[in-house]
Design an enzyme around this catalytic site. Structure first.
Site, PDB file in Angstrom:
ATOM      1  N   HIS A 233       0.857  -1.186   0.000  1.00 27.57           N
ATOM      2  CA  HIS A 233       0.000   0.000   0.000  1.00 27.57           C
ATOM      3  C   HIS A 233       0.894   1.237   0.000  1.00 27.57           C
ATOM      4  O   HIS A 233       1.937   1.259   0.647  1.00 27.57           O
ATOM      5  CB  HIS A 233      -0.893  -0.046   1.241  1.00 27.57           C
ATOM      6  CG  HIS A 233      -1.831   1.098   1.409  1.00 27.57           C
ATOM      7  ND1 HIS A 233      -1.430   2.335   1.853  1.00 27.57           N
ATOM      8  CD2 HIS A 233      -3.172   1.187   1.192  1.00 27.57           C
ATOM      9  CE1 HIS A 233      -2.479   3.145   1.918  1.00 27.57           C
ATOM     10  NE2 HIS A 233      -3.541   2.476   1.512  1.00 27.57           N
ATOM     11  N   ARG A 276      -2.751   1.249  -4.500  1.00 32.30           N
ATOM     12  CA  ARG A 276      -2.483  -0.184  -4.565  1.00 32.30           C
ATOM     13  C   ARG A 276      -2.719  -0.675  -5.984  1.00 32.30           C
ATOM     14  O   ARG A 276      -3.350   0.017  -6.797  1.00 32.30           O
ATOM     15  CB  ARG A 276      -3.420  -0.943  -3.601  1.00 32.30           C
ATOM     16  CG  ARG A 276      -3.155  -0.712  -2.131  1.00 32.30           C
ATOM     17  CD  ARG A 276      -4.181  -1.447  -1.280  1.00 32.30           C
ATOM     18  NE  ARG A 276      -5.466  -0.767  -1.274  1.00 32.30           N
ATOM     19  CZ  ARG A 276      -6.611  -1.322  -0.864  1.00 32.30           C
ATOM     20  NH1 ARG A 276      -6.617  -2.583  -0.472  1.00 32.30           N
ATOM     21  NH2 ARG A 276      -7.735  -0.635  -0.869  1.00 32.30           N
ATOM     22  N   LYS A 279      -6.221  -0.312  -8.166  1.00 24.00           N
ATOM     23  CA  LYS A 279      -7.078   0.666  -7.514  1.00 24.00           C
ATOM     24  C   LYS A 279      -7.124   1.939  -8.353  1.00 24.00           C
ATOM     25  O   LYS A 279      -6.415   2.090  -9.354  1.00 24.00           O
ATOM     26  CB  LYS A 279      -6.569   0.958  -6.100  1.00 24.00           C
ATOM     27  CG  LYS A 279      -6.650  -0.233  -5.152  1.00 24.00           C
ATOM     28  CD  LYS A 279      -8.099  -0.659  -4.940  1.00 24.00           C
ATOM     29  CE  LYS A 279      -8.201  -1.811  -3.960  1.00 24.00           C
ATOM     30  NZ  LYS A 279      -9.598  -2.223  -3.718  1.00 24.00           N
ATOM     31  N   ASP A 282      -5.808   8.629  -6.869  1.00 30.38           N
ATOM     32  CA  ASP A 282      -6.225   9.413  -5.701  1.00 30.38           C
ATOM     33  C   ASP A 282      -5.159  10.481  -5.473  1.00 30.38           C
ATOM     34  O   ASP A 282      -3.972  10.171  -5.380  1.00 30.38           O
ATOM     35  CB  ASP A 282      -6.361   8.518  -4.472  1.00 30.38           C
ATOM     36  CG  ASP A 282      -6.936   9.251  -3.250  1.00 30.38           C
ATOM     37  OD1 ASP A 282      -6.742  10.481  -3.129  1.00 30.38           O
ATOM     38  OD2 ASP A 282      -7.578   8.585  -2.420  1.00 30.38           O
ATOM     39  N   CYS A 284      -4.155  12.099  -2.950  1.00 30.59           N
ATOM     40  CA  CYS A 284      -3.306  12.041  -1.759  1.00 30.59           C
ATOM     41  C   CYS A 284      -2.044  11.225  -2.005  1.00 30.59           C
ATOM     42  O   CYS A 284      -1.011  11.462  -1.383  1.00 30.59           O
ATOM     43  CB  CYS A 284      -4.067  11.497  -0.561  1.00 30.59           C
ATOM     44  SG  CYS A 284      -4.414   9.720  -0.610  1.00 30.59           S
ATOM     45  N   TYR A 285      -2.112  10.250  -2.944  1.00 32.12           N
ATOM     46  CA  TYR A 285      -0.941   9.423  -3.214  1.00 32.12           C
ATOM     47  C   TYR A 285       0.116  10.171  -4.018  1.00 32.12           C
ATOM     48  O   TYR A 285       1.202   9.623  -4.261  1.00 32.12           O
ATOM     49  CB  TYR A 285      -1.358   8.135  -3.914  1.00 32.12           C
ATOM     50  CG  TYR A 285      -2.156   7.239  -3.005  1.00 32.12           C
ATOM     51  CD1 TYR A 285      -1.563   6.643  -1.901  1.00 32.12           C
ATOM     52  CD2 TYR A 285      -3.511   7.024  -3.215  1.00 32.12           C
ATOM     53  CE1 TYR A 285      -2.289   5.851  -1.026  1.00 32.12           C
ATOM     54  CE2 TYR A 285      -4.257   6.234  -2.352  1.00 32.12           C
ATOM     55  CZ  TYR A 285      -3.641   5.653  -1.264  1.00 32.12           C
ATOM     56  OH  TYR A 285      -4.362   4.877  -0.392  1.00 32.12           O
ATOM     57  N   ASP A 337      -9.479  14.405  -4.145  1.00 35.79           N
ATOM     58  CA  ASP A 337      -9.043  13.063  -4.505  1.00 35.79           C
ATOM     59  C   ASP A 337      -9.052  12.897  -6.027  1.00 35.79           C
ATOM     60  O   ASP A 337      -8.033  12.611  -6.651  1.00 35.79           O
ATOM     61  CB  ASP A 337     -10.003  12.091  -3.811  1.00 35.79           C
ATOM     62  CG  ASP A 337      -9.977  10.674  -4.326  1.00 35.79           C
ATOM     63  OD1 ASP A 337      -9.328  10.392  -5.333  1.00 35.79           O
ATOM     64  OD2 ASP A 337     -10.642   9.818  -3.709  1.00 35.79           O
ATOM     65  N   ASP A 344     -11.007  18.625   1.090  1.00 35.64           N
ATOM     66  CA  ASP A 344     -10.814  18.476   2.533  1.00 35.64           C
ATOM     67  C   ASP A 344      -9.372  18.806   2.856  1.00 35.64           C
ATOM     68  O   ASP A 344      -8.532  18.909   1.965  1.00 35.64           O
ATOM     69  CB  ASP A 344     -11.188  17.068   3.010  1.00 35.64           C
ATOM     70  CG  ASP A 344     -10.422  15.962   2.286  1.00 35.64           C
ATOM     71  OD1 ASP A 344      -9.180  15.907   2.426  1.00 35.64           O
ATOM     72  OD2 ASP A 344     -11.044  15.167   1.563  1.00 35.64           O
ATOM     73  N   HIS A 347      -6.635  15.928   1.772  1.00 39.89           N
ATOM     74  CA  HIS A 347      -6.230  15.888   0.371  1.00 39.89           C
ATOM     75  C   HIS A 347      -5.548  17.180  -0.055  1.00 39.89           C
ATOM     76  O   HIS A 347      -4.641  17.161  -0.899  1.00 39.89           O
ATOM     77  CB  HIS A 347      -7.438  15.581  -0.520  1.00 39.89           C
ATOM     78  CG  HIS A 347      -7.827  14.141  -0.505  1.00 39.89           C
ATOM     79  ND1 HIS A 347      -8.763  13.641   0.373  1.00 39.89           N
ATOM     80  CD2 HIS A 347      -7.377  13.078  -1.239  1.00 39.89           C
ATOM     81  CE1 HIS A 347      -8.888  12.335   0.177  1.00 39.89           C
ATOM     82  NE2 HIS A 347      -8.061  11.965  -0.793  1.00 39.89           N
TER      83      HIS A 347
END
Length: 454
Positions: A233, A276, A279, A282, A284-285, A337, A344, A347
């Protein structure tokens, strides 16, 4: 940068979109939906650009205003984050730091006062005043205080009880519980290592066996899982690699396998990262995955610098920035995201952190900028290991390394001789550690801090 040079202009042919081979799954259906929404936004941007020579623009003032609004008032829905108030402060303070916004003296003191009320007499910080100490908000509180960077902020950290708190959560196998009686996972290890190194409270024995426990979390894919035997992850992988590096035990890592896994997490069409395998993208990654590359680059350079780029990380920095600038900026401020989601603090913090990594290729001797769009899009460089501003990390290291290391629970083991205690300064020459950056600390509005205490 004109639109004809944009990376996204070359992925609209459809060649980089998902091809499911005629076998539809839940994952492939969701991926197709995301590609459709991202593609629509990219097409809209490119069509406007043809007529206006438009460049991607970071809506800096809009994001600052969003963060300030949230710092003044939090809606009722945030009650679910009652145990995460230091996190809310850190996310907002760090996002503002990256945007080169500054705290007034009054705001800084108010934040320090609030976080001081989150600190417990037995050591560590809780999720709010009067709450049990927990490694996650302890990490967030220490980072926020380091970002503020005043003598008052540094001295708000009780280093003696912090060290005792870390000892109380350590297990015999070298892992750390998140709180007393709590779960054991790699987040706890990273939080413990990060705050110990940053505040110079690491003692001999505190991290005995810890590198070997971390290595039990590296999966067959190459990334790291939350605990041994689980799925790789992005967030856990960052925690594992950063902790190993801070412990000077990175030589234990299967670096080629990790690099292969990490480079394959950048999405071919969207340009952002997934967390991952199989998936969705996103925002945040952008940091949890993107932040791996400065660390990996530095480690690999120690073995074979001649075959590494001296200008670019090992991912598409341009593609990531375009995804964030075109698809992840909310019209009311804040970052998101993916298209269709709301903004938010979380993020906003990690998308900006990842964008900063993508903009700055920095080693000990080199600093190359890769700023997509208008030059005013440039952000403050972040420290790859701690995710605070480079200047904040350097100044905190200089301050705390001049203080004696507390000796609340000394222990000498064979593991200590293999992995001795190092000062924070020893790792400050890792990637993204140029001290030439001009931006300093951040803004965090007083009313949020007051409301969080109520």
């Amino acid at each position: 940068m004109a639109d004809k040079t944009l990376w996204c202009a070359h992925v609209q042919t459809g060649e980089e979109r998902l091809k499911d081979g005629g076998v539809s799954t839940i994952s492939s259906v969701e991926q197709a939906k995301v590609e459709k929404s991202v593609g629509a936004m990219l097409n809209c941007f490119l069509s406007l650009g043809k007529h206006e020579s438009k460049q991607p623009v970071l809506e800096r003032e809009s994001h600052i205003a969003y963060l300030r609004r949230g710092l003044k008032h939090l809606p009722e829905g945030f009650v679910s984050l009652d145990a995460s108030r230091p996190w809310l402060v850190y996310w907002a303070v760090h996002a503002l730091e990256i945007l080169d916004a500054r705290l007034t003296d009054a705001e800084a003191s108010a934040v320090v006062d609030f976080l001081r009320h989150c600190q417990n007499p037995t050591g560590g910080f809780g999720g709010g005043p009067g709450q049990y100490s927990h490694l996650a908000p302890t990490y967030a509180a220490v980072n926020a205080l380091v970002i503020i960077g005043t003598r008052e902020a540094y001295d708000a950290i009780n280093r003696e009880t912090l060290q005792e708190f870390l000892w109380s959560l350590r297990t015999e196998e070298g892992s750390f519980r998140m709180h007393e009686g709590g779960e054991v996972d790699i987040r706890g290890v990273y939080c413990a290592v990060s705050v110990a190194r940053l505040t110079n409270v690491s003692t001999e024995g505190l991290f005995a066996n810890t590198p070997h426990w971390i290595m039990r979390c590296q999966s067959y894919e190459g990334g790291f899982s939350g605990a041994p035997g689980m799925e790789a992850h992005g967030g856990y992988t960052f925690c594992g690699l950063a902790a190993l590096t801070l412990l000077h035990a990175h030589h234990l890592c299967d670096t080629p396998s990790l690099l292969r896994w990490a480079v394959n997490r950048q999405m071919r069409f969207e340009g952002g990262f997934q967390g991952r395998t199989n998936k969705l993208v996103d925002g945040c990654y952008s940091f949890w995955q993107g932040g791996l590359f400065p660390i990996l680059h530095t480690l690999l350079a120690q073995e074979d610098a001649q075959n590494l780029s001296a200008e670019h990380w090992m991912f598409s920095q341009e593609a990531l920035q375009e995804y964030l600038l075109i698809c992840c900026q909310h019209s009311r401020g804040g970052l998101i995201d993916k298209p269709g989601k709301g903004p938010d603090f979380y993020h906003t913090c990690y998308t900006l952190s990842g964008m900063s990594v993508a903009q700055h290729f920095t080693t000990t001797a080199i600093h190359k900028k890769c700023v997509v769009g208008h030059p005013a899009n440039e952000l403050v460089p972040v420290h790859a290991l701690y995710n605070v501003g480079v200047e904040a990390a350097v100044m905190a290291s200089q301050y705390f390394n001049n203080l004696p290391v507390p000796q609340s629970r000394p222990r000498k083991t064979a593991e200590d001789r293999l992995f001795p205690s190092f000062h924070c300064q020893d790792v400050l020459d890792l990637a993204s550690l140029s001290t030439s950056t001009s931006a300093l600390f951040t803004k965090c509005s007083l009313p949020l801090v007051c409301s969080l205490r109520n």
